[in-house]
Write a protein that holds these residues in place. Structure first.
Motif, short mmCIF file in Angstrom:
data_model
loop_
_atom_site.label_atom_id
_atom_site.label_comp_id
_atom_site.label_asym_id
_atom_site.label_seq_id
_atom_site.Cartn_x
_atom_site.Cartn_y
_atom_site.Cartn_z
N SER A 191 -7.40 -2.03 -2.87
CA SER A 191 -7.75 -2.77 -4.11
C SER A 191 -6.78 -2.35 -5.32
N LEU A 192 -5.56 -2.73 -4.98
CA LEU A 192 -4.40 -2.86 -6.09
C LEU A 192 -4.63 -3.81 -6.99
N PRO A 193 -4.07 -3.77 -8.29
CA PRO A 193 -4.39 -4.98 -9.24
C PRO A 193 -3.24 -6.03 -8.90
N PRO A 194 -3.64 -7.13 -9.09
CA PRO A 194 -2.94 -8.15 -8.58
C PRO A 194 -1.38 -8.37 -9.00
N LEU A 195 -0.55 -8.81 -7.97
CA LEU A 195 0.61 -8.65 -8.13
C LEU A 195 1.09 -10.31 -7.96
N ALA A 196 2.02 -10.80 -8.39
CA ALA A 196 2.10 -12.22 -8.06
C ALA A 196 3.03 -12.40 -6.43
N THR A 197 2.80 -13.28 -5.98
CA THR A 197 3.23 -13.38 -4.67
C THR A 197 4.92 -13.67 -4.72
N GLY A 198 5.71 -13.20 -4.23
CA GLY A 198 7.19 -13.29 -4.27
C GLY A 198 7.73 -11.86 -4.48
N ILE A 245 14.35 -4.53 -4.40
CA ILE A 245 13.44 -5.74 -4.41
C ILE A 245 12.10 -5.53 -3.60
N LEU A 246 10.80 -5.69 -4.32
CA LEU A 246 9.60 -5.49 -3.65
C LEU A 246 9.04 -6.78 -3.41
N GLY A 247 8.71 -6.94 -1.91
CA GLY A 247 7.93 -8.17 -1.75
C GLY A 247 6.55 -8.31 -1.73
N SER A 248 5.96 -9.27 -1.97
CA SER A 248 4.29 -9.23 -2.32
C SER A 248 3.94 -10.41 -1.70
N ASP A 249 2.90 -10.47 -0.95
CA ASP A 249 2.13 -11.83 -0.15
C ASP A 249 0.70 -12.04 -0.61
N GLY A 250 0.47 -10.98 -1.63
CA GLY A 250 -1.10 -10.92 -1.78
C GLY A 250 -1.78 -10.22 -1.06
N GLN A 251 -1.43 -9.70 0.01
CA GLN A 251 -2.26 -8.81 0.85
C GLN A 251 -1.26 -7.54 0.94
N ARG A 252 -0.03 -7.55 0.94
CA ARG A 252 0.77 -6.53 1.40
C ARG A 252 1.78 -6.58 0.32
N ILE A 302 11.06 7.43 -6.95
CA ILE A 302 9.68 7.28 -7.51
C ILE A 302 9.69 5.81 -8.09
N TRP A 303 9.44 4.76 -7.59
CA TRP A 303 9.36 3.46 -7.77
C TRP A 303 8.29 2.89 -8.67
N GLU A 304 8.96 2.44 -9.84
CA GLU A 304 7.94 2.14 -10.70
C GLU A 304 7.58 0.41 -10.86
N ILE A 305 6.53 0.03 -10.66
CA ILE A 305 6.04 -1.16 -10.38
C ILE A 305 5.31 -1.74 -11.75
N SER A 306 5.71 -2.99 -12.35
CA SER A 306 4.94 -3.42 -13.52
C SER A 306 3.87 -4.52 -12.87
N LEU A 307 2.67 -4.47 -13.25
CA LEU A 307 1.61 -5.12 -12.45
C LEU A 307 1.17 -6.33 -13.35
N SER A 308 0.90 -7.51 -12.94
CA SER A 308 0.42 -8.68 -13.62
C SER A 308 -0.61 -9.58 -12.93
N ALA A 309 -1.34 -10.08 -13.66
CA ALA A 309 -2.43 -10.92 -12.85
C ALA A 309 -1.58 -12.24 -12.40
N ASP A 310 -2.23 -12.83 -11.17
CA ASP A 310 -1.58 -14.07 -10.86
C ASP A 310 -1.59 -15.06 -11.61
#
Length: 594
Positions: free
Chosen positions: A544-551, A565-572, A586-594
């Motif tokens: 239940s991680l916050p949304p991260l745009a696919t890509g 480069i972090l990949g996201s397909d919406g599920q993983r 320690i990888w920092e990721i900025s999260l944003s809604a789709d």
């Protein structure tokens, strides 16, 4: 003070000592001793730069020592019941004053300590000292107690083993006998001393600090101390009221209301007043030695009295019985307990190549409901140094160990002085054995002396390896203290990757922390030699991680500033990494809604 507390434990008498002689059983004149004044502004600035929020000054209350301070009205202590030449900091002789060894002018030692408290506060850090409620020195003798405060034991009825308002337990009709020597041990290494005669005048004998009831304790008992009585009868039953079940988790106001009309054992009030005395002097909190040997009910009374005086008081307890953790937190009102038996005892063998990391998942999950109260450490004065031969034999595993320990929870992290420099604790100074920096004798600590650099505290004598190690610790601790994701949620991703990811072994450990807009993916390697290349898998939807745009998203390692480069397909999410031996990312990721 917001964020996660970072506690720097300083063994005060050793910290500022620039003398490098380190003769076994050496005197102050031979081996030197650190003073309050050695902890100068440069030292405090440098400690603060590690991300430290609290300094635990260990060895502050006046404990039994061998040095002659009779010119200041202090009685001499007997080497037959003192461990080492400098004495154990956990055999307190006067709770209303400080160790005279630490003062430039012993007659003004309290004023010098007050000045240290003020300096520490000026650098944005809080002060913790020890209180040892379970036991006191064999000869407790306060010169500094406020008017109307009686010493422990002066009003005891010594004709009985136990009475509720006695401060001690007695071996009626028997005189104390010094323990029989073991393995050729001699006080002061055999050096002649007028009081080192195999005798100590105590009649009748008192129970020893660890509960030994013989008039002659064994050499491995806490023979230099006596057990304090809190109204626990010799058969273990209680001579005080029990806490009602409805007070579990209740406010301190409710706890104090319960105790307000109760008649309580004398020792309860004595220790409450000691704690209030030090809070009034500007101390911000306490580390309570062997708290589990003192009834939970007392801690409800003690801690809530302290919180009434200072709601922000930092209360840390040494407790080793997991079955009682929740009692000490929810009924005893402790802020924090050591997470030793679970977390430290599982992480240590992974750091020393004696086990894998898989066990960390379960031991952390076992305290999930109280994780914010479970302080983590890799070293303290009771444990062996990471770089010692008895532990890892080198300091490098401390980096991934600290990343795991400091970042997995919101609870405080403890750093023992010299740990950040790879101190091996190798010197044999007298009473204690190498692998732990001595707490019983006068010594200089080589890595601290190199960092101290004549009082500049600029690391001018450190090696390149030591400087790099300290910088890595500093980066990890600053992230732990201040990054917003540290106040967010936690999830294990280790089990998932063990099951699904090629080249992900039990020498690695990973987890994620996140808030609505930031995430930290922590990946560590306790592998001593091989570099691991793999693609880390993060099951975003399952967690239940916050949304991260696919890509694809560019992410940064906060320790090395490397990008990936972090990949996201919406599920993983997928993160290709290459991780070197004994290291952390320690990888920092900025999260944003789709």
């Amino acid at each position: 003070m917001n964020g996660k507390p970072i506690v720097y434990q300083m063994f005060t008498r050793l910290f500022g000592n620039q003398n490098a002689t380190n003769a076994p059983w050496g005197t102050i004149e031979q081996n030197g001793v650190g003073k309050f004044s050695d902890i100068n502004d440069a030292a405090l600035r440098s400690i603060r730069e590690l991300g430290v929020t609290h300094i635990w000054y260990t060895g502050i209350p006046h404990h039994a020592v061998i040095r002659d301070y009779t010119e200041f009205g202090i009685s001499n202590d007997d080497p037959d019941v003192v461990k080492g030449r400098a004495g154990s900091p956990y055999a307190v002789k006067d709770y209303y004053n400080v160790n005279p060894d630490l003062a430039g002018d012993p007659a003004r030692r309290l004023e010098e300590f007050d000045a240290l408290v003020e300096r520490t506060h000026a650098h944005g850090m809080k002060v913790i000292i020890d209180i040892v409620p379970n036991h006191v020195a064999r000869r407790y003798e306060s010169l500094s107690a406020p008017d109307g405060v009686d010493d422990f034991g002066v009003n005891d009825d010594t004709s009985v083993e136990y009475a509720r308002d006695n401060n001690f337990y007695y071996v009626v009709g028997q005189d104390f006998e010094v323990p029989e020597s073991r393995d050729g041990y001699q006080p002061l290494g055999g050096e002649p001393h007028p009081l080192a005669d195999g005798k100590f005048d105590e009649s009748p004998a008192k129970w020893t600090g660890n509960g030994a009831r013989s008039a002659q304790p064994r050499h491995d008992d806490w023979y230099e101390t006596v057990k304090v009585n809190y109204g626990v009868r010799p058969d273990g039953s209680h001579d005080f009221p029990s806490l009602p079940a409805e007070l579990r988790g209740a406010s301190c106001e409710a706890h104090l209301k319960f105790w307000a009309d109760k008649s309580l054992p004398d020792s309860w009030g004595k220790f409450r007043d000691i704690g209030l005395y030090w809070l009034d002097r500007g101390v911000d909190g306490f580390r309570f030695d062997m708290a589990e040997l003192v009834p939970v009910e007392f801690w409800s009374y003690m801690n809530c009295s302290l919180k009434a005086a200072n709601p922000d008081a930092f209360l840390l307890a040494e407790v080793y019985d997991p079955s009682r953790y929740r009692d000490y937190i929810q009924l005893g009102k402790m802020d924090y307990l050591y997470d030793k038996v679970g977390f430290y005892d599982t992480l240590r063998p992974a750091m020393s190549q004696n086990a894998g990391t898989d066990g960390l998942v379960d031991v952390h999950a076992a305290v999930a409901d109280i994780a914010d109260h479970m302080l983590h450490f890799l070293e303290n004065h009771d444990e062996q140094r990471i770089a010692s031969d008895a532990f890892a034999g080198e300091p490098a595993p401390g980096v991934p160990g600290m990343a795991i320990s400091a970042l997995i929870s919101r609870a405080p992290t403890l750093l023992y002085f010299g740990q950040e420099l790879g101190e091996p604790g190798a010197e044999n100074l007298g009473f204690g054995d190498p692998t732990r920096t001595t707490i019983f004798d006068y010594a200089g600590v080589p890595t601290i002396q190199a960092w101290m650099n004549g009082g500049a505290f600029d690391g001018g004598q450190l090696t390149v390896v030591q400087r790099d190690l300290r910088e890595r610790y500093a980066r990890i601790l600053k992230i732990a203290a201040a990054h917003p994701a540290m106040q967010g949620r936690y999830a294990d991703i280790h089990v998932h990757n063990r099951q699904t990811t090629e080249n992900y072994t039990d020498r690695l450990f990973s987890f994620i922390r996140w808030t609505s807009d930031k995430a930290l993916v922590v990946v560590t390697s306790l592998e001593p030699e091989s570099t691991h290349q793999l693609t880390l898998s993060i099951p975003a939807s399952a967690l239940s991680l916050p949304p991260l745009a696919t890509g694809e998203h560019t992410v940064s390692d906060l320790l090395s500033n490397a990008a990936q480069i972090l990949g996201s397909d919406g599920q993983r999410w997928t993160l290709p990494i290459e991780i070197e031996p004994n290291s952390a990312q320690i990888w920092e990721i900025s999260l944003s809604a789709d």
